[in-house]
Design a protein around this motif. Structure first.
Motif, PDB file in Angstrom:
ATOM      1  N   LEU A 171       0.810  -1.213   0.000  1.00  0.00           N
ATOM      2  CA  LEU A 171       0.000   0.000   0.000  1.00  0.00           C
ATOM      3  C   LEU A 171       0.845   1.266   0.000  1.00  0.00           C
ATOM      4  CD1 LEU A 171      -2.800  -0.891   2.601  1.00  0.00           C
ATOM      5  CD2 LEU A 171      -2.736  -1.378   0.159  1.00  0.00           C
ATOM      6  N   THR A 172       0.260   2.344  -0.520  1.00  0.00           N
ATOM      7  CA  THR A 172       0.889   3.663  -0.459  1.00  0.00           C
ATOM      8  C   THR A 172       0.675   4.242   0.943  1.00  0.00           C
ATOM      9  OG1 THR A 172      -1.124   4.794  -1.122  1.00  0.00           O
ATOM     10  CG2 THR A 172       0.318   4.057  -2.894  1.00  0.00           C
ATOM     11  N   PRO A 173       1.454   5.264   1.335  1.00  0.00           N
ATOM     12  CA  PRO A 173       1.272   5.858   2.673  1.00  0.00           C
ATOM     13  C   PRO A 173      -0.172   6.303   2.945  1.00  0.00           C
ATOM     14  CG  PRO A 173       3.307   6.652   1.707  1.00  0.00           C
ATOM     15  CD  PRO A 173       2.617   5.852   0.645  1.00  0.00           C
ATOM     16  N   GLN A 174      -0.820   6.881   1.933  1.00  0.00           N
ATOM     17  CA  GLN A 174      -2.209   7.323   2.111  1.00  0.00           C
ATOM     18  C   GLN A 174      -3.125   6.129   2.359  1.00  0.00           C
ATOM     19  OE1 GLN A 174      -3.538  10.244   2.510  1.00  0.00           O
ATOM     20  NE2 GLN A 174      -5.646   9.530   2.526  1.00  0.00           N
ATOM     21  N   GLU A 175      -2.931   5.049   1.588  1.00  0.00           N
ATOM     22  CA  GLU A 175      -3.755   3.844   1.755  1.00  0.00           C
ATOM     23  C   GLU A 175      -3.510   3.200   3.113  1.00  0.00           C
ATOM     24  OE1 GLU A 175      -4.282   2.255  -2.838  1.00  0.00           O
ATOM     25  OE2 GLU A 175      -2.429   1.814  -1.784  1.00  0.00           O
ATOM     26  N   GLY A 287      16.786   8.986  -5.416  1.00  0.00           N
ATOM     27  CA  GLY A 287      15.475   8.482  -5.004  1.00  0.00           C
ATOM     28  C   GLY A 287      14.376   9.099  -5.845  1.00  0.00           C
ATOM     29  N   ILE A 288      13.366   8.287  -6.173  1.00  0.00           N
ATOM     30  CA  ILE A 288      12.189   8.828  -6.863  1.00  0.00           C
ATOM     31  C   ILE A 288      11.020   8.782  -5.884  1.00  0.00           C
ATOM     32  CG2 ILE A 288      10.480   8.417  -8.669  1.00  0.00           C
ATOM     33  CD1 ILE A 288      12.584   7.862 -10.590  1.00  0.00           C
ATOM     34  N   ALA A 289      10.463   9.964  -5.605  1.00  0.00           N
ATOM     35  CA  ALA A 289       9.319  10.075  -4.708  1.00  0.00           C
ATOM     36  C   ALA A 289       8.096  10.436  -5.533  1.00  0.00           C
ATOM     37  CB  ALA A 289       9.581  11.165  -3.660  1.00  0.00           C
ATOM     38  N   GLY A 290       6.987   9.791  -5.213  1.00  0.00           N
ATOM     39  CA  GLY A 290       5.752  10.102  -5.929  1.00  0.00           C
ATOM     40  C   GLY A 290       4.614   9.257  -5.406  1.00  0.00           C
ATOM     41  N   PHE A 459       7.746   3.988  -1.807  1.00  0.00           N
ATOM     42  CA  PHE A 459       6.625   4.757  -1.264  1.00  0.00           C
ATOM     43  C   PHE A 459       6.873   5.138   0.186  1.00  0.00           C
ATOM     44  CE2 PHE A 459       4.085   2.142  -4.467  1.00  0.00           C
ATOM     45  CZ  PHE A 459       4.149   3.141  -5.424  1.00  0.00           C
ATOM     46  N   GLU A 460       7.977   4.616   0.776  1.00  0.00           N
ATOM     47  CA  GLU A 460       8.320   4.943   2.161  1.00  0.00           C
ATOM     48  C   GLU A 460       9.121   6.242   2.155  1.00  0.00           C
ATOM     49  OE1 GLU A 460       7.342   3.154   4.703  1.00  0.00           O
ATOM     50  OE2 GLU A 460       6.686   1.302   3.740  1.00  0.00           O
TER      51      GLU A 460
END
Length: 509
Positions: A171-175, A287-290, A459-460
């Protein structure tokens, strides 16, 4: 005290390994009870015993004070136990409703009454704030929504006790935040929850008590409110864990990977990577953040040869690798820790030993004149299993028999050992415990310090902030900013990830 679940002195053995060695677990009604342990500690095995998928060699199970014999999952369901597995058990081209009622179909006049079932599912979805469309097809909904379908499946079957096996690994942080709220709501409605996890932050946020297992043995149960992440980590791995990533400043040199005006389309011919430009230099971790779904997956697949590029170029070590086959890309100096370990990382029915040489089996010293040299392969696999602490009964064990975390460690061992010039690490610590995360981060930094280029996609946000030397933010298929992790904050990154802009001139890319 009467417990809603009591597992006493459970022992479960497999050939060559004792997975559970006299483990006791006591869960109170209306609590979220964490089950914490390293990869391969025996957490999932214990829950598979509770759910009737495995039969223990010894031990007793009590549900609400009554001794029970759970010989298959149907008995578990009838006792009010539901399980949301780490890897979802869904039929992709079925609708949400069809998946949920599978095996428990409502019929009217000999026909399956989908309308009636969908109405019931909608009611359950509304009651628990799950916001699931009963008519949506599984293949068209996000991973987070698929998990909610699994939760609805257990509720539809009348579960009072819910087991979640590593529910946040995909899961993503929001999820993750939304799931924690759902768990709290379930408990408020009178359910009891067992949460298998490695993530100490989640335990501190949502759980009432925590039972720790180490190498198959119960270490103890603690009240979360009176504990700390550091104490839980020490109980889990048996030593002090360093939460800080230790590294020297990067010494970047020339670009190893160059991406110019890259356009990648999805199956509907819509650009999901849109005129993207990026450089990754030797001696740095970029790092790629998104937020998930902004083109990260398609970008990585385009680089690795798994997805066709519409236009633009990908250059590795000065060589144009655009739309080359995956093996050619690998031979050009690329290593790939994929985000989907089952689809792109392992052949699950091959032995773990064979999986260790999937990228190199056709080369010396593992084959000669197209004949595999099995002893050499076994020796290599054994060395990697020891170095990366992959917990497996033997090198001949099928990859699918290992825990998710140990499958991940095997992939990382294979890719890092090759020490490629350019290493893609996509969600590299997904499903790993804190001790393994510490080890993997140190390995990525070692590669950087050897002058290799590392592209970290995660995603972290903690991981992106602490491990990266530069951070590229991706939004709607474009790199919208490149920032220095020492000079940014999680809040600023979050704003950029949502399509916001920085004020300072020169920060847009």
């Amino acid at each position: 005290m009467e417990y809603v679940i009591e597992m006493r002195n459970i022992r479960k053995e497999f050939p060559g390994i004792v997975a559970n060695d006299n483990v006791t677990l006591q869960v109170q009604k209306g609590e979220i009870h964490a089950l914490l342990g390293e990869n391969g500690a025996g957490k999932s095995t214990l829950m598979n015993v509770l759910f009737g998928l495995y039969q223990p060699e010894q031990g007793e199970i009590y549900i609400k004070g009554e001794k029970v014999d759970i010989t298959d999952p149907n008995i578990a369901n009838n006792l009010g136990i539901g399980m949301v597995h780490q890897h979802f058990m869904l039929v992709e081209n079925f609708t949400v409703t069809e998946n949920i009622i599978l095996g428990r179909e409502i019929t009217t006049g000999g026909r399956i009454d989908l309308k009636k079932a969908a109405k019931e599912i909608q009611k359950l979805s509304d009651q628990y704030g799950l916001r699931v469309d009963p008519y949506a097809k599984i293949e068209n909904i996000s991973v987070g929504m698929q998990q909610r379908v699994e939760i609805l499946k257990t509720l539809y079957r009348g579960a009072e006790i819910l087991i979640f096996d590593e529910p946040t690994a995909v899961l993503t942080p929001q999820e993750i935040h939304e799931l924690m709220e759902i768990l709290k709501k379930l408990v408020a409605e009178g359910k009891s929850i067992i949460l298998i996890t490695h993530k100490l932050k989640e335990i501190m946020e949502a759980c009432d008590r925590c039972t720790v297992i180490r190498r198959g043995r119960g270490i103890g149960t603690v009240d979360v409110a009176s504990s700390s992440p550091r104490h839980l980590a020490e109980m889990m791995v048996g030593r002090e864990v360093n939460f800080k990533v230790e590294k020297q400043p990067a010494q970047p040199k020339g670009a190893v990977l160059e991406i110019t005006n890259l356009v990648v389309e999805d199956s509907r011919k819509v650009p999901v990577v849109n005129e993207l430009n990026l450089q990754v230099k030797s001696g740095e971790i970029l790092g790629i953040a998104g937020v998930d779904g902004n083109g990260q997956t398609e970008l990585l697949e385009a680089i690795t040869g798994l997805h066709k590029v519409k236009s633009g170029t990908v250059t590795l070590n000065g060589e144009n690798i655009t739309n080359q086959k995956p093996r050619k890309v690998t031979q050009s100096g690329l290593g790939h820790i994929p985000q989907d370990r089952h689809k792109h990382g392992l052949v699950l029915d091959f032995s773990i030993g064979t999986n260790m040489v999937l990228q190199t089996y056709y080369q010396q010293p593992f084959s000669k004149h197209k004949i595999l040299k099995f002893q050499t392969i076994h020796n290599k696999a054994k060395a990697l299993i020891d170095e990366f602490d992959v917990r497996t009964p033997s090198i001949h064990t099928p990859a699918r028999a290992l825990s998710g975390g140990n499958q991940q460690k095997a992939i990382i061992a294979r890719e890092v050992d090759r020490s490629p010039d350019f290493l893609i690490a996509a969600q590299p610590t997904r499903g790993l415990d804190v001790g393994a995360i510490e080890f993997i981060h140190s390995k990525l930094i070692q590669e950087r310090d050897k002058g290799k280029a590392v592209l970290l996609v995660s995603f972290e946000l903690d991981e992106i902030m602490h491990v990266s030397d530069r951070i590229a933010v991706i939004y709607e298929g474009k790199i919208v900013a490149i920032v220095d992790p020492k000079e940014t904050t999680e809040q600023e990154l979050g704003l950029l990830m949502a399509g916001g802009k920085k004020d300072k001139a020169g920060d847009k890319v």
